[in-house]
Design an enzyme around this catalytic site. Sequence first.
Site, PDB file in Angstrom:
ATOM      1  N   HIS A 131      41.624  48.297  37.648  1.00 50.05           N
ATOM      2  CA  HIS A 131      41.686  47.529  38.837  1.00 50.05           C
ATOM      3  C   HIS A 131      43.169  47.236  39.159  1.00 50.05           C
ATOM      4  O   HIS A 131      44.068  47.431  38.662  1.00 50.05           O
ATOM      5  CB  HIS A 131      41.296  46.266  38.298  1.00 50.05           C
ATOM      6  CG  HIS A 131      41.761  45.610  37.149  1.00 50.05           C
ATOM      7  ND1 HIS A 131      41.323  45.974  35.842  1.00 50.05           N
ATOM      8  CD2 HIS A 131      42.735  44.529  36.939  1.00 50.05           C
ATOM      9  CE1 HIS A 131      42.201  45.458  35.000  1.00 50.05           C
ATOM     10  NE2 HIS A 131      43.011  44.502  35.463  1.00 50.05           N
ATOM     11  N   ILE A 190      39.463  35.261  38.604  1.00 53.55           N
ATOM     12  CA  ILE A 190      39.113  33.699  38.148  1.00 53.55           C
ATOM     13  C   ILE A 190      40.164  33.030  37.554  1.00 53.55           C
ATOM     14  O   ILE A 190      39.973  31.751  37.709  1.00 53.55           O
ATOM     15  CB  ILE A 190      38.149  34.068  36.889  1.00 53.55           C
ATOM     16  CG1 ILE A 190      37.179  32.807  37.005  1.00 53.55           C
ATOM     17  CG2 ILE A 190      38.843  34.344  35.784  1.00 53.55           C
ATOM     18  CD1 ILE A 190      36.036  33.576  35.863  1.00 53.55           C
TER      19      ILE A 190
END
Length: 125
Positions: A110, A40
């Site tokens: 991640h 993002i």
Amino acid sequence: MPVSGLGPYDDANIFARILRGEIPCKQVYEDEHALAFHDINPQAPVHVLVIPKGPYVSLADFTADATPEEVGGFFQSVGKVARALGLEEQGYRILANMGGHGHQEVPHFHVHIFAGRPLGPMLAR
Ligand code: AMP
């Protein structure tokens, strides 16, 4: 704000919510082991996150508790994402932050994939 890469998994973390479809993401890839989506707040022309589907806080519990199939399948998926994005010829960087000194901000394991320009030295000086 960095988080601990250890301890119990928090089901309310943002990536868990993305996995459950509760909040949207700009998805680039999905298979049984992994989901990949655009960061993002991109730090490079290409900045994609690849997350395992299981509830792992960081590389610590992922490598300790996940099955060899999950670990192997996940890292194969990271390679598939980079290939599918056409990043192999120019090159790319993968990075996984863990815990406080690693500056991990989201407590769901991640891997970042960065690409699209020369990425410079490995760490800020
Ligand atoms: P880390 O510091 O390794 O935990 O990185 C967490 C990353 O998640 C940061 O690069 C954030 O910009 C990114 N991020 C946070 N929320 C979202 C979201 N809803 N969708 C996509 N990326 C996100």
